[in-house]
Design an enzyme around this catalytic site. Structure first.
Site, PDB file in Angstrom:
ATOM      1  N   ASP A 143       0.828  -1.211   0.000  1.00  0.00           N
ATOM      2  CA  ASP A 143       0.000   0.000   0.000  1.00  0.00           C
ATOM      3  C   ASP A 143       0.861   1.259   0.000  1.00  0.00           C
ATOM      4  OD1 ASP A 143      -2.769  -0.819  -0.052  1.00  0.00           O
ATOM      5  OD2 ASP A 143      -2.460  -1.672   1.933  1.00  0.00           O
TER       6      ASP A 143
ATOM      7  N   GLU B  12      -4.931   4.415  -0.923  1.00  0.00           N
ATOM      8  CA  GLU B  12      -3.830   3.513  -0.568  1.00  0.00           C
ATOM      9  C   GLU B  12      -3.203   3.945   0.758  1.00  0.00           C
ATOM     10  OE1 GLU B  12      -3.640   0.824  -2.010  1.00  0.00           O
ATOM     11  OE2 GLU B  12      -4.227   1.078  -4.103  1.00  0.00           O
TER      12      GLU B  12
ATOM     13  N   HIS C 132      -5.442   2.698   3.411  1.00  0.00           N
ATOM     14  CA  HIS C 132      -5.235   1.259   3.644  1.00  0.00           C
ATOM     15  C   HIS C 132      -3.992   1.037   4.511  1.00  0.00           C
ATOM     16  CE1 HIS C 132      -7.393   0.479  -0.482  1.00  0.00           C
ATOM     17  NE2 HIS C 132      -8.187   0.995   0.420  1.00  0.00           N
TER      18      HIS C 132
ATOM     19  N   TYR D  76      -3.747  -0.766   8.697  1.00  0.00           N
ATOM     20  CA  TYR D  76      -3.012  -1.850   9.350  1.00  0.00           C
ATOM     21  C   TYR D  76      -2.422  -1.374  10.669  1.00  0.00           C
ATOM     22  CZ  TYR D  76      -3.712  -4.177   4.936  1.00  0.00           C
ATOM     23  OH  TYR D  76      -4.302  -4.734   3.839  1.00  0.00           O
TER      24      TYR D  76
ATOM     25  N   GLU E 117      -2.187  -4.423  -7.598  1.00  0.00           N
ATOM     26  CA  GLU E 117      -3.546  -4.253  -7.059  1.00  0.00           C
ATOM     27  C   GLU E 117      -4.348  -5.558  -7.044  1.00  0.00           C
ATOM     28  OE1 GLU E 117      -4.831  -1.463  -5.895  1.00  0.00           O
ATOM     29  OE2 GLU E 117      -3.986   0.274  -6.934  1.00  0.00           O
TER      30      GLU E 117
ATOM     31  N   GLU F 232      -9.407  -2.236  -3.813  1.00  0.00           N
ATOM     32  CA  GLU F 232      -8.358  -2.710  -4.728  1.00  0.00           C
ATOM     33  C   GLU F 232      -8.975  -3.296  -5.993  1.00  0.00           C
ATOM     34  OE1 GLU F 232      -5.877  -1.462  -3.776  1.00  0.00           O
ATOM     35  OE2 GLU F 232      -5.233  -1.909  -1.735  1.00  0.00           O
TER      36      GLU F 232
ATOM     37  N   HIS G  70      -9.623  -0.387  -8.181  1.00  0.00           N
ATOM     38  CA  HIS G  70      -8.348   0.143  -8.686  1.00  0.00           C
ATOM     39  C   HIS G  70      -7.820  -0.730  -9.831  1.00  0.00           C
ATOM     40  CE1 HIS G  70      -7.467   1.999  -4.417  1.00  0.00           C
ATOM     41  NE2 HIS G  70      -8.566   2.474  -4.974  1.00  0.00           N
TER      42      HIS G  70
END
Lengths: 140, 325
Positions: free
Chosen positions: B72, B103, B106, B110, B164, B198, B201
């Site tokens: 990402d 991105e 994303h 995490y 992706e 994703e 994308h």
């Protein structure tokens, strides 16, 4: 065997699936008036839903089915999509089926796999045979 | 005295009411409607579930997530921005700026999982692990080589679609696996939001790739296609080894590889190419597919069923506004 009608956006996924089926099929125009159909048909449509499931059915498909005569000839729907979209996978099929009271015949991802092609070919042959014998029964 | 050099070029103001490509607006709308932030997902509900994983399972999960964070990060900082330079329409640039930002969301997510569930030292150790992991570094390098400003716009898009639509999935498998066993289900909800993004994308960049491919000669088209398959083979080799390293311990390697084949084929389809892996090698564990799209298989379709009959009801009259635009 009766007709196959499909819509494919310029990504071409649905068009590639239909091409591999090797069956005669009519592609809906991106813009402009829809065709007037004169025989029973199965529709193949991709899905364009957002995260909430809105806008699943492509506009050219809506234009086709807003015509009462066309809608009366629709026998079933095959829907494309992507399982990555979770519950809205191939949602166009469900929306069309509900609206037009026809079954969802099959669902595939993107341009379909070899297995999908085999199943759709065999499924359509069986489906139209069953439809025909049903018509014969009603007429007898 | 007047400056003799050319005046600086100023971009044209973007007019969204004059589109060169309808797909730009379609994708803009889908991406913006789908916008989300990790705060929306109640990750803390996974604290108890996390504590029930073994230490090895926890370590594996953190490592997998640092690997995903790296991809990402690359796509946010390098991938999407480098595609912007090649944009054919101003609207494409705007869509790519949305992709770049998501991105970053994303990658941020995490860390939200980490701060909710894990100890700082474990997380720091996992980030060190990912920086040293030969397979993660190798696949990143293969992608970054194509992202170099000098690379061809079409090759950049191929690399981007593979990132992706293919490279994430060795990592996405694990939270789907946990979710199929009713573990870390809120984390899985968050991952599914990422997977959804994703997918759009990969579809959009693949679509732009196909438009670009139409503009080059037959010889160039063949060359690019050969390049794409060669790159996929190279990436697959790395992914296979990465998968073995991560999943041999859980006995899941073969299952993960099927998931990789399945997703590699989808990545190729996004580019408009045919599948590479035969269907037999793409049979993903049904529990993983169910975790990927919960609820989507409740309605069985007609051709796959055992020939069950259906009732045709009376059709409703339909008008445009009925169809939920």
């Amino acid at each position: 065997m009766a007709g196959l009608v499909f819509f494919s956006s310029r990504s071409g996924n649905t068009a590639r699936l239909v091409e591999r089926l090797g069956l005669e099929a009519l592609r809906l125009p991106q813009a402009g008036p829809p065709p007037e159909l004169d025989a029973p048909f199965v529709l193949v449509s991709p899905t364009f839903a957002d995260g909430e499931g809105r806008g699943a059915v492509p506009k050219p498909v809506i234009r086709l089915l807003n015509n009462t005569r066309n809608r009366a000839l629709l026998r079933g729907v095959i829907a494309g999509g992507n399982r990555n979209f979770g519950a809205t996978f191939a949602l166009a099929g469900e929306v069309i089926a509900r609206k037009c009271s026809v079954p969802v015949l099959y669902r595939f991802e993107l341009a379909g796999t070899e297995t999908d092609i085999t199943r759709i070919r065999a499924g359509l042959a069986r489906f139209w045979a069953a439809q025909e014998s049903q018509t014969c029964l009603t007429q007898a | 005295m007047k400056d003799m050099t050319q005046p600086r070029a100023v971009p044209k103001a973007i007019n969204w009411n004059r589109l060169q490509d309808d797909k730009d607006l379609e994708i803009w709308n889908r991406l913006t409607v789908n916008f989300w932030l990790p705060e929306k997902v109640p990750l803390s509900n996974d604290i108890q579930s996390w504590s029930q994983l073994t230490p090895d399972e926890q370590t594996l999960t953190i490592r997998v997530f640092t690997g995903l964070t790296l991809l990402d990060t690359i796509q946010n900082a390098v991938g999407a921005p480098t595609l912007m330079q090649d944009a054919i329409t101003p609207h494409e640039e705007s869509v790519l700026s949305n992709i770049a930002f998501m991105e970053a969301v994303h990658a941020r997510s995490y860390s939200s999982v980490f701060s909710t569930l894990c100890q700082t030292t474990e997380v720091d150790e996992a980030f060190r692990w990912s920086a040293d992991n030969e397979h993660l570094q190798a696949k990143s390098r293969l992608i970054l080589d194509e992202y170099d400003a000098t690379a061809s716009p079409l090759r950049k898009k191929v690399a981007s679609v593979f990132l992706e639509s293919f490279l994430f999935y060795s990592g996405f498998y694990l939270p789907m696996h946990w979710s199929s066993r009713a573990r870390l289900t809120n984390t899985a909800d968050l991952i599914r939001l990422i997977i959804r993004d994703e997918a759009i994308h990969g579809y959009y960049i693949g679509y732009k790739f196909q438009r670009g491919l139409e503009r080059v000669s037959e010889a160039e088209r063949k060359e690019i296609k050969d390049f794409a398959f060669a790159l996929l083979f190279d990436l697959y080799d790395i992914e296979a080894r990465y998968t073995e390293q991560l999943y041999d311990g859980l006995g899941l390697t073969e299952d993960v590889k099927n998931f990789l084949h399945y997703n590699a084929n989808k990545a190729l389809q996004n580019l408009g190419f045919e599948a590479l892996f035969p269907d037999e090698s793409c049979r993903v564990n049904p529990a993983i597919m169910a975790a990927l799209s919960p609820g989507s298989d409740e309605n069985h379709d007609f051709f796959s069923g055992s020939g069950s009959s259906y009732v045709i009801g009376k059709a409703e009259a339909t008008e445009d506004e009925d169809w939920d635009f």
